[in-house]
Design a protein around this motif. Structure first.
Motif, PDB file in Angstrom:
ATOM      1  N   ILE A  77      23.150  42.848  89.306  1.00 21.03           N
ATOM      2  CA  ILE A  77      21.779  43.362  89.363  1.00 21.03           C
ATOM      3  C   ILE A  77      21.660  44.254  90.584  1.00 21.03           C
ATOM      4  CG2 ILE A  77      19.342  42.756  89.633  1.00 21.03           C
ATOM      5  CD1 ILE A  77      20.016  40.039  88.346  1.00 21.03           C
TER       6      ILE A  77
ATOM      7  N   TYR B 225      15.347  41.049  82.295  1.00 18.69           N
ATOM      8  CA  TYR B 225      16.136  42.168  82.823  1.00 18.69           C
ATOM      9  C   TYR B 225      15.376  42.791  83.983  1.00 18.69           C
ATOM     10  CZ  TYR B 225      18.917  42.020  78.510  1.00 18.69           C
ATOM     11  OH  TYR B 225      19.728  41.631  77.473  1.00 18.69           O
TER      12      TYR B 225
ATOM     13  N   SER C  98      19.480  48.826  83.759  1.00 26.33           N
ATOM     14  CA  SER C  98      19.347  47.877  82.655  1.00 26.33           C
ATOM     15  C   SER C  98      18.904  48.548  81.366  1.00 26.33           C
ATOM     16  CB  SER C  98      18.364  46.759  83.027  1.00 26.33           C
ATOM     17  OG  SER C  98      17.083  47.286  83.314  1.00 26.33           O
TER      18      SER C  98
ATOM     19  N   THR D 223      14.230  48.092  78.345  1.00 28.70           N
ATOM     20  CA  THR D 223      13.850  46.843  79.019  1.00 28.70           C
ATOM     21  C   THR D 223      12.678  47.051  79.969  1.00 28.70           C
ATOM     22  OG1 THR D 223      15.338  47.146  80.925  1.00 28.70           O
ATOM     23  CG2 THR D 223      16.268  46.110  78.954  1.00 28.70           C
TER      24      THR D 223
ATOM     25  N   GLU E 217      26.157  43.073  80.755  1.00 23.17           N
ATOM     26  CA  GLU E 217      24.941  43.864  80.587  1.00 23.17           C
ATOM     27  C   GLU E 217      24.301  44.051  81.968  1.00 23.17           C
ATOM     28  OE1 GLU E 217      22.186  42.848  77.277  1.00 23.17           O
ATOM     29  OE2 GLU E 217      23.506  41.119  77.069  1.00 23.17           O
TER      30      GLU E 217
ATOM     31  N   GLY F 147      21.934  44.292  84.899  1.00 21.90           N
ATOM     32  CA  GLY F 147      20.563  43.868  85.154  1.00 21.90           C
ATOM     33  C   GLY F 147      20.116  42.619  84.437  1.00 21.90           C
ATOM     34  N   LYS F 148      21.016  41.976  83.697  1.00 22.62           N
ATOM     35  CA  LYS F 148      20.591  40.798  82.934  1.00 22.62           C
ATOM     36  C   LYS F 148      20.537  39.551  83.815  1.00 22.62           C
ATOM     37  CE  LYS F 148      21.148  38.065  78.813  1.00 22.62           C
ATOM     38  NZ  LYS F 148      21.436  38.107  77.398  1.00 22.62           N
TER      39      LYS F 148
END
Length: 368
Positions: free
Chosen positions: A18, A281, A286, A290, A347, A349-350
């Protein structure tokens, strides 16, 4: 409007890297790569040390060199050319994961990164997540799961380009009416700061649903490492806001289900990460879907990117991925892998989260 305070503990678990950006970048003249570490010195202390050693003029000339292919456009080159072995210039270092850049067997390229987007840091140089970043992610979930907001009127087509219709949500003061700002009644604290051992460097990857291939891009970010745990406090000040945050977990699941059907289902299942808690997210990279009411924004985003000189969106666009070491997490049922592919793709930013009410009569004045 009647005041009704409730306080919740929000526990975030990074399921993937992130990046919460400060808006600034390190150039190749501001960090050193050696011995499998990236060292980001305090450049003020570094310059003072050069002055003490009579190298300030040389260092200034080095900084003014404009040729991108110049041999000395990296700080490590300046140090080596001037036989400086010292590395105690303050700042911090980040361990290499080995996945920062694409490599071939003959030519490892970890030292070829030219710029690194900085993570948000406090006055002491420690990374943290501002409450405003989490609040934005929460706002997206609430907007996509409230039938009063998630409808055809959620987009304002007046003006030069379509945009979100903010009048759909109670927002600020209106003439002749009681002050009513729903999101002002949801206050999210900044996270506690954490140490640099929980930060890694990651590269941006775009995965195409059409070609089923991933493309690396020369964009590098400081990011929270997967499985990092971060806590926040959320305070609500009205009954309506309290109910929304109480329902946040269920709303996050509903939002994710719609998001998966709308966008993620276009991509191979092994590139999509499973959830172990409530999904969310946040941060850069991301993906646009989202961060908006995606059903209403579908054609608007394509049109916006179609007119962009730097970014084009084909159909719904690409899946935003990055690479990091493979990790697993223990649950009450079993040990589960965070990713389902063998290429180390996450993925971007998850995260997952848990939320619980901790009191109903204390509140945090420093919340945002």
């Amino acid at each position: 409007m009647k005041t009704e305070y409730r306080t919740f503990q929000f526990s975030l678990l990074a399921m993937a890297p992130i990046h919460i950006g400060s808006g600034e970048k390190y150039t190749s003249r501001e960090f050193i790569y050696e011995n499998r570490r990236y060292y980001f010195p305090d450049m003020g202390k570094f310059y003072n040390r050069m002055m003490e050693n009579g190298l300030d003029r040389k260092f200034e000339q080095f900084l003014q060199e404009t040729k991108p292919s110049a041999r000395n456009n990296r700080l490590i080159s300046f140090l080596n050319d001037n036989r400086i072995s010292e590395r105690s210039f303050g700042g911090y270092s980040i361990s290499e994961t080995g996945l920062e850049t694409e490599k071939n067997n003959q030519n490892p390229r970890s030292g070829s990164i030219n710029e690194v987007a900085k993570f948000m840091r406090d006055a002491f140089g420690n990374p943290y997540i501002p409450g405003s970043s989490l609040k934005g992610a929460i706002r997206t979930i609430l907007m996509n799961t409230n039938p009063d907001w998630n409808n055809k009127n959620a987009v304002d087509f007046r003006g030069r380009s379509p945009k979100e219709n903010k009048k759909m949500i109670p927002w600020g003061a209106k003439k002749g009416q009681e002050f009513n700002d729903l999101f002002h009644a949801i206050r999210v604290s900044d996270s506690e700061s954490f140490n640099n051992e929980q930060i890694i460097l990651v590269q941006k990857w775009d995965y195409s649903a059409k070609s089923l291939t991933a493309k690396p891009l020369p964009l590098y970010r400081e990011a929270i490492a997967p499985l990092t745990k971060i806590n926040f406090t959320i305070t609500t000040t009205t009954k309506e806001a309290g109910i929304l945050i109480e329902e946040l977990g269920q709303r996050a699941q509903a939002f994710y289900k719609e998001y998966k059907n709308f966008f993620l289902s276009d991509f191979p299942e092994n590139k999509i990460q499973p959830n172990i808690q409530y999904p969310i997210y946040l941060g850069a990279g991301s993906g646009a879907w989202t961060k908006t009411i995606f059903k209403q924004a579908k054609d608007i985003l394509q049109e916006r990117y179609e007119n962009s000189r730097t970014t084009r969106m084909v159909e719904k666009g690409v899946l935003k991925l990055t690479k990091a070491p493979m990790k697993s997490v223990k649950t009450t049922q079993a040990t589960r892998k965070l990713i389902m592919n063998n290429e180390s793709f996450y993925e971007m930013g998850k995260a997952n989260f848990m939320i619980k009410e901790i009191t109903n009569d204390n509140f945090n004045f420093s919340s945002r």
